[in-house]
Design a protein around this motif. Structure first.
Motif, PDB file in Angstrom:
ATOM      1  N   UNK A  25       0.820  -1.161  -0.001  1.00  0.00           N
ATOM      2  CA  UNK A  25       0.064  -0.238  -0.125  1.00  0.00           C
ATOM      3  C   UNK A  25       0.726   0.678  -0.153  1.00  0.00           C
ATOM      4  N   UNK A  26       1.492   1.687   0.815  1.00  0.00           N
ATOM      5  CA  UNK A  26       2.631   2.157   1.406  1.00  0.00           C
ATOM      6  C   UNK A  26       3.535   2.606   0.015  1.00  0.00           C
ATOM      7  N   UNK A  27       3.943   1.802  -1.135  1.00  0.00           N
ATOM      8  CA  UNK A  27       4.301   2.116  -2.548  1.00  0.00           C
ATOM      9  C   UNK A  27       3.643   2.805  -3.281  1.00  0.00           C
ATOM     10  N   UNK A  28       2.595   3.311  -3.110  1.00  0.00           N
ATOM     11  CA  UNK A  28       1.271   3.734  -3.921  1.00  0.00           C
ATOM     12  C   UNK A  28       1.008   4.933  -3.174  1.00  0.00           C
ATOM     13  N   UNK A  29       0.421   4.986  -1.757  1.00  0.00           N
ATOM     14  CA  UNK A  29      -0.753   6.101  -1.461  1.00  0.00           C
ATOM     15  C   UNK A  29      -0.207   5.890  -0.468  1.00  0.00           C
ATOM     16  N   UNK A  30      -1.311   7.121   0.392  1.00  0.00           N
ATOM     17  CA  UNK A  30      -1.150   7.426   1.616  1.00  0.00           C
ATOM     18  C   UNK A  30      -2.053   7.735   2.464  1.00  0.00           C
ATOM     19  N   UNK A  31      -2.983   8.161   2.871  1.00  0.00           N
ATOM     20  CA  UNK A  31      -4.414   8.301   3.557  1.00  0.00           C
ATOM     21  C   UNK A  31      -3.954   9.741   4.217  1.00  0.00           C
ATOM     22  N   UNK A  32      -5.526  10.265   3.946  1.00  0.00           N
ATOM     23  CA  UNK A  32      -5.571  11.291   4.650  1.00  0.00           C
ATOM     24  C   UNK A  32      -6.421  11.296   5.314  1.00  0.00           C
ATOM     25  N   UNK A  33      -6.098  11.544   6.821  1.00  0.00           N
ATOM     26  CA  UNK A  33      -7.053  11.126   8.007  1.00  0.00           C
ATOM     27  C   UNK A  33      -8.273  12.300   8.202  1.00  0.00           C
ATOM     28  N   UNK A  34      -7.972  13.649   7.397  1.00  0.00           N
ATOM     29  CA  UNK A  34      -8.151  14.482   7.875  1.00  0.00           C
ATOM     30  C   UNK A  34      -9.527  14.790   7.068  1.00  0.00           C
ATOM     31  N   UNK A  35      -9.497  14.833   6.044  1.00  0.00           N
ATOM     32  CA  UNK A  35     -10.280  14.512   4.976  1.00  0.00           C
ATOM     33  C   UNK A  35     -10.885  12.538   4.708  1.00  0.00           C
ATOM     34  N   UNK A  36      -9.937  11.961   4.626  1.00  0.00           N
ATOM     35  CA  UNK A  36     -10.883  10.815   4.256  1.00  0.00           C
ATOM     36  C   UNK A  36     -10.013  10.182   3.463  1.00  0.00           C
ATOM     37  N   UNK A  37      -9.738  11.135   2.871  1.00  0.00           N
ATOM     38  CA  UNK A  37      -8.978  10.667   1.457  1.00  0.00           C
ATOM     39  C   UNK A  37      -8.053   9.542   1.202  1.00  0.00           C
ATOM     40  N   UNK A  38      -7.900   9.040  -0.301  1.00  0.00           N
ATOM     41  CA  UNK A  38      -6.861   8.711  -0.608  1.00  0.00           C
ATOM     42  C   UNK A  38      -5.728   9.967  -1.575  1.00  0.00           C
ATOM     43  N   UNK A  39      -4.333   9.871  -1.190  1.00  0.00           N
ATOM     44  CA  UNK A  39      -3.388  10.627  -2.066  1.00  0.00           C
ATOM     45  C   UNK A  39      -2.626   9.153  -2.414  1.00  0.00           C
ATOM     46  N   UNK A  40      -2.000   9.851  -3.970  1.00  0.00           N
ATOM     47  CA  UNK A  40      -0.885   9.386  -4.093  1.00  0.00           C
ATOM     48  C   UNK A  40       0.426  10.032  -3.278  1.00  0.00           C
ATOM     49  N   UNK A  41       1.900   8.799  -3.254  1.00  0.00           N
ATOM     50  CA  UNK A  41       2.574   9.031  -2.043  1.00  0.00           C
ATOM     51  C   UNK A  41       3.096   9.881  -2.566  1.00  0.00           C
ATOM     52  N   UNK A  42       3.500  10.513  -2.183  1.00  0.00           N
ATOM     53  CA  UNK A  42       4.243  12.210  -2.241  1.00  0.00           C
ATOM     54  C   UNK A  42       5.009  11.066  -2.491  1.00  0.00           C
ATOM     55  N   UNK A  43       6.217  10.633  -2.566  1.00  0.00           N
ATOM     56  CA  UNK A  43       7.684  10.127  -1.591  1.00  0.00           C
ATOM     57  C   UNK A  43       7.814   9.323  -2.961  1.00  0.00           C
ATOM     58  N   UNK A  44       7.342   8.618  -3.566  1.00  0.00           N
ATOM     59  CA  UNK A  44       7.511   7.389  -4.428  1.00  0.00           C
ATOM     60  C   UNK A  44       7.765   7.328  -5.698  1.00  0.00           C
ATOM     61  N   UNK A  45       8.177   7.089  -6.494  1.00  0.00           N
ATOM     62  CA  UNK A  45       8.713   7.364  -7.914  1.00  0.00           C
ATOM     63  C   UNK A  45       7.476   8.046  -8.673  1.00  0.00           C
ATOM     64  N   UNK A  46       7.604   8.509  -9.686  1.00  0.00           N
ATOM     65  CA  UNK A  46       6.538   9.673 -10.394  1.00  0.00           C
ATOM     66  C   UNK A  46       5.327   8.098 -11.670  1.00  0.00           C
ATOM     67  N   UNK A  47       5.821   6.370 -11.359  1.00  0.00           N
ATOM     68  CA  UNK A  47       5.276   5.566 -12.342  1.00  0.00           C
ATOM     69  C   UNK A  47       4.176   5.416 -11.073  1.00  0.00           C
ATOM     70  N   UNK A  48       4.571   4.874  -9.905  1.00  0.00           N
ATOM     71  CA  UNK A  48       3.814   4.722  -8.486  1.00  0.00           C
ATOM     72  C   UNK A  48       3.092   5.476  -8.401  1.00  0.00           C
ATOM     73  N   UNK A  49       3.400   7.050  -8.865  1.00  0.00           N
ATOM     74  CA  UNK A  49       1.695   7.786  -8.174  1.00  0.00           C
ATOM     75  C   UNK A  49       1.388   7.652  -9.507  1.00  0.00           C
ATOM     76  N   UNK A  50       1.465   8.027 -10.187  1.00  0.00           N
ATOM     77  CA  UNK A  50       0.583   7.522 -11.904  1.00  0.00           C
ATOM     78  C   UNK A  50      -0.536   6.273 -11.937  1.00  0.00           C
ATOM     79  N   UNK A  51       0.035   5.604 -11.336  1.00  0.00           N
ATOM     80  CA  UNK A  51      -0.493   3.987 -11.198  1.00  0.00           C
ATOM     81  C   UNK A  51      -2.292   4.247  -9.678  1.00  0.00           C
ATOM     82  N   UNK A  52      -1.310   4.826  -8.804  1.00  0.00           N
ATOM     83  CA  UNK A  52      -2.245   5.359  -7.863  1.00  0.00           C
ATOM     84  C   UNK A  52      -3.562   6.279  -7.966  1.00  0.00           C
ATOM     85  N   UNK A  53      -3.102   7.111  -8.813  1.00  0.00           N
ATOM     86  CA  UNK A  53      -4.188   8.165  -9.519  1.00  0.00           C
ATOM     87  C   UNK A  53      -4.808   7.566 -10.086  1.00  0.00           C
ATOM     88  N   UNK A  54      -4.637   6.443 -11.315  1.00  0.00           N
ATOM     89  CA  UNK A  54      -5.082   6.144 -11.791  1.00  0.00           C
ATOM     90  C   UNK A  54      -6.758   5.290 -11.257  1.00  0.00           C
TER      91      UNK A  54
END
Length: 199
Positions: A125-154
């Motif tokens: 999970x952490x290789x792609x996503x992070x959780x936002x406990x304030x909003x309840x949302x999922x976000x791409x992990x900003x600390x991982x490779x751009x390809x992983x962020x793209x896969x999370x977004x998709x």
């Protein structure tokens, strides 16, 4: 999206999925209106139960629980059976996932090779996503490779993982989880386990 291990394909399905897929492909290519059906040889109730056991009764995509009670128990074709290149995979064990109504309605016949799913080899999970406990949302992990962020977004967009109702539901589940009786209530008893893991 919670990681899980896919069990081995049942022997009865190993014996028939390719033949059933070829049958579907032949009929579909002759007539685009041909309607998909589960044949008795597929053993739909048994197969569905085995798939649901893999995820402890959770949706393979949003990890929502209580499937069969709060949502229909459906099977999702990860690679859509409606697309010509995937006709033959219509009954393949590895292409079928337990899925909630909302994820299925959001994805429909969509597919992108970048899509993630929890039983992919090496998925964390952490290789792609992070959780936002304030909003309840999922976000791409900003600390991982751009390809992983793209896969999370998709994946977030395809399955509607950040619909408002889902964010609200995650925050509600987090409150329940924090006030649980840890001696009898375990993480698998709750929805959105990836959201609760570090809570």
């Amino acid at each position: 999206m919670y990681a899980f291990h896919r069990s081995q394909c049942p022997a009865y399905l190993t014996d028939c999925w390719e033949r059933l897929g070829r049958h579907y492909e032949t009929r579909k290519r002759r007539n685009q209106r041909y309607r998909f059906k589960w044949f008795s040889e597929f053993r739909y109730p048994t197969t569905k139960q085995k798939l649901y056991e893999m995820t402890q009764g959770h949706c393979a995509f949003c990890d929502g629980g209580s499937l069969g009670a709060e949502s229909r128990m459906t099977l999702e074709h990860f690679k859509p059976k409606s697309r010509k290149q995937f006709y033959r995979l219509a009954y393949q064990w590895e292409n079928l996932y337990p899925c909630c109504d909302t994820c299925q309605a959001q994805k429909r016949d969509g597919y992108d090779a970048a899509l993630l799913v929890g039983d992919q080899p090496g998925y964390v999970f952490d290789d792609y996503f992070i959780v936002n406990y304030i909003t309840g949302g999922l976000e791409p992990n900003p600390l991982v490779a751009s390809e992983n962020q793209h896969r999370a977004d998709v994946t977030i967009a395809t399955y509607g993982l950040n619909l408002d109702v889902r964010k609200i539901s995650r925050k509600r589940e987090l409150r329940y989880y924090r006030h649980r009786d840890a001696s009898v209530e375990f993480i698998d008893d709750f929805r959105y386990r990836y959201f609760l893991n570090d809570a």
